[in-house]
Design a protein around this motif. Structure first.
Motif: not given
Length: 129
Positions: A11-19, A21-22, A60-70
């Motif tokens: 797997p490849i992991t990533g996330g946001c700057q503040c940590g 969302v993962r 797969e979202l592992m931590q947190g939630t995301v906000k969506t703008w379209s």
């Protein structure tokens, strides 16, 4: 520094700057694009944006939630843009968990995307993602 290539094992992991969302990408990327279109430059606040294309079902979202703008696309569709609600880091475009291709923002990976096989889109071209 480590780099992601299409031949790398997941797997490849990533996330946001503040940590807050993962996420996890469970399969190798399809391809990496560097784009200079207006939309990519604006969302990256840079001269270009890096998009790593993956299958939506492989995120797969592992931590947190995301906000969506379209936003509307040049082709007349609507593109959902997902980001951290706390630090506003843009994470991906498209719909994770679905069959369509999703554009993960290259700067959000824990390791740098492999730019050896990138596709470039000029300033006057529309973004390929």
């Amino acid at each position: 520094m480590a780099e992601i290539s299409p031949d790398d094992a997941a797997p490849i992991t990533g996330g946001c700057q503040c940590g807050a969302v993962r996420y996890l990408v469970k399969a190798a990327p399809i391809k990496t694009c560097i784009c200079h279109c207006r939309e990519c430059r604006q969302q990256a606040a840079s001269a270009f944006g890096i998009s790593v294309l993956v299958h939506g079902g492989d995120i797969e979202l592992m931590q947190g939630t995301v906000k969506t703008w379209s936003r509307p696309t040049d082709g007349g569709a609507v593109l959902p843009c997902h980001f951290c609600p706390d630090c506003d880091t843009r994470l991906f475009h498209g719909t994770p968990g679905e069959r369509d291709v999703v554009s993960v923002k290259g700067g959000s990976f824990d390791v740098v995307p492999d730019l050896a096989g990138w596709i470039i889109s000029g300033q006057s071209a529309s973004c390929p993602v």
